[in-house]
Design a protein around this motif. Structure first.
Motif, PDB file in Angstrom:
ATOM      1  N   UNK A   1      -8.463   6.011   1.825  1.00 26.10           N
ATOM      2  CA  UNK A   1      -9.506   5.518   2.752  1.00 26.10           C
ATOM      3  C   UNK A   1     -10.091   4.171   2.377  1.00 26.10           C
ATOM      4  N   UNK A   2      -9.914   3.720   1.141  1.00 24.42           N
ATOM      5  CA  UNK A   2     -10.473   2.440   0.727  1.00 24.42           C
ATOM      6  C   UNK A   2      -9.518   1.280   1.000  1.00 24.42           C
ATOM      7  N   UNK A   3      -8.331   1.553   1.551  1.00 24.07           N
ATOM      8  CA  UNK A   3      -7.366   0.518   1.897  1.00 24.07           C
ATOM      9  C   UNK A   3      -7.105   0.534   3.390  1.00 24.07           C
ATOM     10  N   UNK A   4      -6.747  -0.636   3.932  1.00 29.07           N
ATOM     11  CA  UNK A   4      -6.413  -0.731   5.352  1.00 29.07           C
ATOM     12  C   UNK A   4      -5.004  -0.219   5.589  1.00 29.07           C
ATOM     13  N   UNK A   5      -4.822   0.466   6.693  1.00 24.48           N
ATOM     14  CA  UNK A   5      -3.507   0.989   7.047  1.00 24.48           C
ATOM     15  C   UNK A   5      -2.566  -0.174   7.358  1.00 24.48           C
ATOM     16  N   UNK A   6      -1.358  -0.207   6.775  1.00 24.56           N
ATOM     17  CA  UNK A   6      -0.417  -1.297   7.079  1.00 24.56           C
ATOM     18  C   UNK A   6      -0.123  -1.380   8.567  1.00 24.56           C
ATOM     19  N   UNK A   7       0.169  -2.595   9.029  1.00 24.66           N
ATOM     20  CA  UNK A   7       0.377  -2.831  10.457  1.00 24.66           C
ATOM     21  C   UNK A   7       1.561  -2.021  10.983  1.00 24.66           C
ATOM     22  N   UNK A   8       2.631  -1.939  10.209  1.00 25.22           N
ATOM     23  CA  UNK A   8       3.815  -1.204  10.665  1.00 25.22           C
ATOM     24  C   UNK A   8       3.494   0.266  10.879  1.00 25.22           C
ATOM     25  N   UNK A   9       2.684   0.844  10.014  1.00 29.08           N
ATOM     26  CA  UNK A   9       2.310   2.249  10.176  1.00 29.08           C
ATOM     27  C   UNK A   9       1.342   2.419  11.349  1.00 29.08           C
ATOM     28  N   UNK A  10       0.519   1.399  11.621  1.00 29.99           N
ATOM     29  CA  UNK A  10      -0.353   1.482  12.793  1.00 29.99           C
ATOM     30  C   UNK A  10       0.458   1.500  14.084  1.00 29.99           C
ATOM     31  N   UNK A  11       1.584   0.802  14.097  1.00 25.10           N
ATOM     32  CA  UNK A  11       2.424   0.756  15.286  1.00 25.10           C
ATOM     33  C   UNK A  11       3.260   2.028  15.455  1.00 25.10           C
ATOM     34  N   UNK A  12       3.282   2.901  14.461  1.00 26.48           N
ATOM     35  CA  UNK A  12       4.080   4.133  14.526  1.00 26.48           C
ATOM     36  C   UNK A  12       3.219   5.329  14.133  1.00 26.48           C
ATOM     37  N   UNK A  13       2.048   5.413  14.741  1.00 23.89           N
ATOM     38  CA  UNK A  13       1.133   6.504  14.422  1.00 23.89           C
ATOM     39  C   UNK A  13       1.660   7.860  14.866  1.00 23.89           C
ATOM     40  N   UNK A  14       2.616   7.875  15.814  1.00 19.31           N
ATOM     41  CA  UNK A  14       3.146   9.142  16.289  1.00 19.31           C
ATOM     42  C   UNK A  14       4.220   9.708  15.372  1.00 19.31           C
ATOM     43  N   UNK A  15       4.585   9.001  14.310  1.00 21.03           N
ATOM     44  CA  UNK A  15       5.588   9.508  13.377  1.00 21.03           C
ATOM     45  C   UNK A  15       4.991  10.653  12.562  1.00 21.03           C
ATOM     46  N   UNK A  16       5.735  11.732  12.437  1.00 18.75           N
ATOM     47  CA  UNK A  16       5.241  12.919  11.741  1.00 18.75           C
ATOM     48  C   UNK A  16       4.919  12.582  10.290  1.00 18.75           C
ATOM     49  N   UNK A  17       3.752  13.006   9.846  1.00 18.60           N
ATOM     50  CA  UNK A  17       3.359  12.796   8.460  1.00 18.60           C
ATOM     51  C   UNK A  17       2.862  11.408   8.151  1.00 18.60           C
TER      52      UNK A  17
END
Length: 286
Positions: A87-103
């Motif tokens: 929670x103290x780090x920002x979510x990487x942009x690539x993971x933000x674009x694939x939030x529907x990926x399981x896990x």
């Protein structure tokens, strides 16, 4: 009589001059000022009959440009999404674009995935290791429980060492495994991997990493909500299994005790586990 005529003429000339400079009223319809130039009445009196009484000119008014009424919202800065795992780090942009990926919990502190293609390649590798780890998490203690019994049935030497530990990189003993078995395992894994790569390169929009079409018991749900739940459960169990197998190897390497002997209550009936613990206590007091 001549004096009266001159008086009337001078009076008409004076009235006409006054009317020429009289201000015109404000036009209440369009709020524009209309300037009217009237011909003196004295001149009208001495002009031919076909001349009009007055000439009126209306000034053209230039309207001010309308104020900007654009309804487009001002540009907004991209929202800052924090990592669920850290929670103290920002979510990487690539993971933000694939939030529907399981896990996907936003865990990539080293930013290994630079784009979606790399992310999917890493997920392919993760799901393969996860499935293999789930098999190993069950197979490791099972081999320590039944290796000797199975080997005696086929007249073969058991692969366990003298302490009952399974072969591993840290425990050793991998050289006792038959090369035929190694060749079979490597060939089977290569065939499955090649099939998965061919399926991934077909360009199927419904394809997801690890989707090999292997479901003989029809456990994979047909609805999207059920599919998301099963995929999430698989990746969670796989990640836990990878950590578990690593802990197996470290634990046995450090303690020099087989996993099933160190925690017998998890792998044998309770009565046998109590007997084993009593024997261990007796040996400790001796």
């Amino acid at each position: 009589f001549t004096m009266m005529i001159k008086t009337l003429a001078l009076s008409s000339l004076a009235l006409g001059s006054v009317a020429a400079f009289t201000a015109t009223p404000w036009n209440s319809r369009n709020d524009n000022l209309v300037v009217t130039t009237s011909t003196p009445r004295a001149m009208v009196a001495f002009s031919p009959d076909d001349r009009p009484e007055s000439s009126t000119t209306t000034s053209t008014t230039s309207e001010l440009p309308p104020l900007s009424t654009s309804t487009e919202p001002p540009p907004q800065k991209p929202s800052r999404i924090m990592s669920q795992a850290l929670p103290f780090l920002q979510c990487p942009v690539v993971l933000q674009e694939n939030l529907d990926m399981a896990g996907n919990v936003g865990f990539d502190p080293l930013n290994l995935a630079q784009n979606t293609e790399q992310l999917w390649n890493y997920r392919e590798a993760e799901i393969k290791h996860a499935r293999l780890a789930m098999l190993a998490a069950v197979g490791w203690p099972a081999s320590e429980l039944w290796d000797r019994a199975v080997a005696s049935q086929f007249g073969m030497d058991p692969l366990l060492d003298d302490t009952g530990r399974a072969p591993s990189l840290l425990n050793g003993g991998l050289g006792r495994v038959s090369p035929i078995w190694w060749g079979f395992c490597i060939g089977l894994c290569a065939a499955i991997d090649m099939y998965g790569l061919a399926k991934a390169r077909r360009g199927d929009p419904q394809y997801r990493p690890g989707m090999l079409g292997f479901d003989p018991l029809n456990l994979y749900p047909a609805d999207q909500q059920g599919q998301a739940r099963v995929e999430l459960a698989e990746i969670k169990h796989g990640r836990l299994a990878m950590v578990t197998v690593v802990s197996y190897s470290i634990e046995e390497w450090v303690t020099k005790i087989a996993l099933v002997d160190e925690t017998p209550g998890l792998f044998v009936p309770l009565t046998e586990a109590v007997e084993q613990l009593e024997q261990i206590e007796m040996l400790a007091f001796e």
